[in-house]
Design a protein around this motif. Structure first.
Motif, short mmCIF file in Angstrom:
data_model
loop_
_atom_site.label_atom_id
_atom_site.label_comp_id
_atom_site.label_asym_id
_atom_site.label_seq_id
_atom_site.Cartn_x
_atom_site.Cartn_y
_atom_site.Cartn_z
N GLN A 1 81.72 5.79 10.19
CA GLN A 1 82.96 4.99 10.46
C GLN A 1 83.21 4.79 11.81
N ASP A 2 83.69 3.82 12.33
CA ASP A 2 84.17 3.40 13.70
C ASP A 2 85.39 2.46 13.58
N SER A 3 85.95 2.12 14.76
CA SER A 3 87.22 1.31 15.05
C SER A 3 86.98 -0.10 14.09
N SER A 4 85.88 -0.67 13.84
CA SER A 4 85.67 -1.88 13.27
C SER A 4 85.53 -1.59 11.78
N GLY A 5 85.52 -0.37 11.06
CA GLY A 5 85.53 -0.29 9.83
C GLY A 5 84.51 0.80 9.19
N VAL A 6 84.16 0.76 7.97
CA VAL A 6 83.08 1.58 7.37
C VAL A 6 81.83 1.15 7.22
N PHE A 7 80.74 1.48 7.46
CA PHE A 7 79.49 1.03 7.33
C PHE A 7 78.57 1.74 6.38
N VAL A 8 77.91 1.35 5.49
CA VAL A 8 77.09 1.80 4.54
C VAL A 8 75.52 1.90 5.20
N HIS A 9 74.86 2.87 5.38
CA HIS A 9 73.58 3.08 5.44
C HIS A 9 72.49 3.42 4.46
N GLY A 10 72.96 3.66 3.48
CA GLY A 10 72.02 4.04 2.05
C GLY A 10 72.67 4.59 1.17
N LEU A 11 72.09 4.67 0.09
CA LEU A 11 72.79 5.18 -1.21
C LEU A 11 71.88 6.54 -1.61
N ASN A 12 72.20 7.05 -2.71
CA ASN A 12 71.49 8.23 -3.42
C ASN A 12 72.28 8.65 -4.68
N ASN A 13 71.38 8.24 -5.51
CA ASN A 13 72.12 8.30 -6.87
C ASN A 13 71.50 9.38 -7.73
N THR A 14 72.20 10.17 -8.82
CA THR A 14 71.54 11.23 -9.49
C THR A 14 72.44 11.23 -10.73
N VAL A 15 71.91 11.78 -11.89
CA VAL A 15 72.62 12.15 -13.15
C VAL A 15 73.39 13.39 -13.28
N ASP A 16 73.26 14.04 -11.81
CA ASP A 16 74.00 15.53 -11.84
C ASP A 16 74.40 15.72 -10.37
N ASP A 17 74.76 16.83 -10.08
CA ASP A 17 75.01 17.24 -8.63
C ASP A 17 73.97 17.51 -7.65
N SER A 18 72.78 17.45 -8.00
CA SER A 18 71.70 17.86 -7.07
C SER A 18 71.65 16.78 -6.07
N PHE A 19 71.16 17.20 -4.91
CA PHE A 19 71.09 16.41 -3.99
C PHE A 19 69.68 16.56 -3.09
N ASP A 20 68.69 15.60 -3.29
CA ASP A 20 67.68 15.37 -2.70
C ASP A 20 67.56 14.06 -1.72
N ASN A 21 67.41 14.58 -0.33
CA ASN A 21 67.55 13.29 0.46
C ASN A 21 66.29 12.48 0.58
N THR A 22 65.07 12.94 0.14
CA THR A 22 64.19 12.12 -0.14
C THR A 22 64.14 10.89 -1.05
N LYS A 23 65.24 11.11 -1.90
CA LYS A 23 65.35 10.15 -2.93
C LYS A 23 66.33 9.13 -2.43
N SER A 24 66.93 9.30 -1.09
CA SER A 24 67.90 8.21 -0.80
C SER A 24 67.26 6.98 -0.34
N VAL A 25 68.06 5.75 -0.65
CA VAL A 25 67.70 4.62 -0.55
C VAL A 25 68.28 3.99 0.79
N LEU A 26 67.43 3.73 1.89
CA LEU A 26 68.10 3.44 3.30
C LEU A 26 68.13 2.14 3.66
N VAL A 27 69.14 1.55 4.28
CA VAL A 27 68.92 0.16 4.96
C VAL A 27 67.58 0.19 5.99
N PRO A 28 66.81 -0.66 5.76
CA PRO A 28 65.89 -0.77 6.78
C PRO A 28 66.06 -1.52 7.86
N SER A 29 65.01 -1.49 8.92
CA SER A 29 65.09 -2.31 10.13
C SER A 29 64.84 -3.67 9.69
#
Length: 242
Positions: free
Chosen positions: A110-138
């Motif tokens: 977030q900055d003064s111009s708004g909120v930006f999304v850089h990626g997502l990470n979905n799962t069926v539970d509370d586990s968090f594995d950053n290798t499974k994140s889908v990132l906005v590419p170059s």
């Protein structure tokens, strides 16, 4: 009162629930996100279960909820920028006693111009594995991140990206805020809010927030959510801030 930044959807008519507290919601400035904020919604509707859960459409019990919060730790995006992890945890209590859970996270800054999304990470539970994140590419347009909420969120604000995650992970994103300056007063368990109508589509994430009551400095007060959960179940539910 628990504040909301991001959430789900309900029609403006359905959001006219019994509420309490002072009237809020006159600013177009977005609230500031931090790891101490938390937003809780009540959910009412149905879930069509995935084949792994036996299929069929079943009603939600009134203890079903969506809790949105921000993790204390940050993660890197595709451009090595630190991002906050906004968790959107569904706990769907079914009337037959079963529970369906999902956590549909967004990686944000977030900055003064708004909120930006850089990626997502979905799962069926509370586990968090950053290798499974889908990132906005170059190779996406714009690269590495896209504007999710503008600041200020003035009447008539429109954002649209055909494929914000690039051609290999397609799906529209759009933000459309009612063009009229006039706000509508609604009441939810969290209190009374002056809101405008918002349509928010995360087609890249199979989520749509329709007929949404939105107060920028508090966020989404209520809406109707239509979406596909990570396990393949689909949800159709009203959400109201409490």
């Amino acid at each position: 009162m628990k504040r909301l930044f991001i959430g789900l959807g309900l029609s403006l008519a359905a959001v006219l629930l019994h509420g309490c507290g002072a009237t809020r919601g006159l600013s177009d400035q977005l609230m500031t996100i931090n790891s101490n904020t938390r937003w809780t919604y009540s959910l009412a509707g149905t879930v069509t279960l995935s084949s792994s859960l036996g299929g069929g459409t079943i009603s939600l019990a009134d203890t079903s909820s969506l809790v949105t919060s921000v993790r204390a730790a940050t993660v890197k995006d595709a451009n090595n920028v630190d991002c906050n992890v906004m968790e959107r945890k569904f706990t769907l209590k079914l009337v037959d006693g079963r529970t369906v859970t999902a956590n549909m996270r967004l990686l944000i800054t977030q900055d003064s111009s708004g909120v930006f999304v850089h990626g997502l990470n979905n799962t069926v539970d509370d586990s968090f594995d950053n290798t499974k994140s889908v990132l906005v590419p170059s190779t996406a347009n714009p690269p590495f991140k896209f504007l999710y909420y503008p600041n200020p969120a003035v009447a008539g604000s429109i954002i649209s990206y055909l494929n914000p995650f690039g051609p290999t992970f397609s799906g529209l994103y759009s933000f459309t805020l009612n063009s009229t300056e006039k706000r509508v007063l609604v009441s939810v368990p969290a209190g009374q809010f002056n809101v405008r109508a918002l349509e928010l589509y995360e087609d890249f994430n199979n989520l749509r927030f329709k007929g949404t009551a939105f107060a920028p400095e508090y966020g989404i007060v209520g809406a109707n959510i239509q979406g596909l959960l990570p396990d393949g179940s689909t949800i159709s539910a009203n959400a109201s801030l409490r």
